[in-house]
Design an enzyme around this catalytic site. Structure first.
Site, PDB file in Angstrom:
ATOM      1  N   SER A  68      38.958  37.633  36.593  1.00 28.78           N
ATOM      2  CA  SER A  68      38.365  38.971  36.671  1.00 28.78           C
ATOM      3  C   SER A  68      39.055  39.757  37.769  1.00 28.78           C
ATOM      4  CB  SER A  68      36.873  38.846  36.996  1.00 28.78           C
ATOM      5  OG  SER A  68      36.355  40.091  37.423  1.00 28.78           O
TER       6      SER A  68
ATOM      7  N   TYR B  96      30.361  35.158  42.401  1.00 31.39           N
ATOM      8  CA  TYR B  96      31.218  35.384  41.217  1.00 31.39           C
ATOM      9  C   TYR B  96      32.665  35.573  41.650  1.00 31.39           C
ATOM     10  CZ  TYR B  96      32.871  37.766  36.928  1.00 31.39           C
ATOM     11  OH  TYR B  96      33.558  38.143  35.792  1.00 31.39           O
TER      12      TYR B  96
END
Ligand SMILES: NC(=O)c1ccc[n+]([C@@H]2O[C@H](COP(=O)([O-])OP(=O)(O)OC[C@H]3O[C@@H](n4cnc5c(N)ncnc54)[C@H](OP(=O)(O)O)[C@@H]3O)[C@@H](O)[C@H]2O)c1
Length: 212
Positions: A156, A169
């Protein structure tokens, strides 16, 4: 991959994955669903997993109606025994050979860091990072048996820049980037390519309720 153009094929069918096998985690929704369709659309036989068996079966029927070769099985990638069971199923389904592994399943946690619990830390780590590491380990013999192959780790943009309220995350995605670099170097002699994809924001279930 066969270059059809070099063999006299038309431009439209220049690339094919006919004969290739692929495992896509988190294939029932979002980015993973699109990856399954794309790989199968190019002729690969694909195995997809997620945690929801009923939803997976609905996906499988839709793919079958489109003439795509996709098998499915339920697996929680955060659970070690599930990952071992998944790779055992893949080994049987594809006669011990795997060409493509897509570590796509992931979980986003948006929460101020001081409010994150130990359980949340463990769960997001296991779902995003540990699962990718372990599935690479489990897939390696199948990739080697296929004569080499390709691993794609779904990272990401959050793995390389800072966003407010998603530290756990971000840690998992940053570490996945380093996993990708490490294995790309370590497994190159075995003809296993390891790459990462780091999307920005894509409108899927994962981010539909997120306010940035
Ligand atoms: N959407 C974005 O903007 C964006 C941006 C950058 C990176 N990414 C990354 O792209 C990947 C896919 O995201 P997405 O947006 O497509 O998410 P999504 O729409 O929420 O889909 C996630 C998929 O993973 C499965 N999954 C989740 N937890 C799982 C688990 N523990 N075990 C097995 N399957 C699991 C889900 O099915 P079940 O819930 O039924 O298990 C679903 O099939 C993720 O790794 C995410 O971090 C997304």
């Amino acid at each position: 991959v066969v270059d059809m153009a070099a063999e006299g094929g038309s431009r439209e069918d220049r690339w094919t994955l006919a004969g290739a096998t692929a495992l896509v985690t988190g294939g029932s929704k979002g980015i993973g669903y699109a990856i399954v369709e794309e790989l199968a659309g190019f002729g690969a036989r694909v195995h997809a997993c997620s945690r929801n068996a009923a939803e997976l079966e609905q996906c499988r029927r839709r793919w079958e109606e489109k003439g795509l070769h996709v098998t499915v099985s339920a697996c929680d990638v955060s659970v070690r025994a599930d990952r071992e069971g998944l790779m055992s199923t893949v080994r049987q389904t594809f006669n011990g050979k795997l060409d493509i592994l897509v570590n796509n399943a992931g979980q986003l946690l948006v929460k101020p860091t001081v409010e994150c619990t130990a359980d949340e830390y463990s769960k997001v780590m296991a779902t995003n990072l540990e699962s990718s590491f372990h599935l690479c380990q489990l897939a390696r013999p199948l990739l080697v048996h296929a004569g080499g192959g390709s691993i794609i780790n779904m990272s990401s943009i959050g793995g390389s820049i800072g966003f407010v309220g998603s530290a756990i995350y971000a840690i998992t995605k940053g570490a996945m980037n380093q996993l990708t670099r490490s294995l790309a170097a370590e497994w190159a002699p075995n003809k296993i390519r390891v790459n990462g994809v780091a999307p920005g924001f894509i409108t899927t279930d994962m981010i539909k309720d997120v306010r940035i």
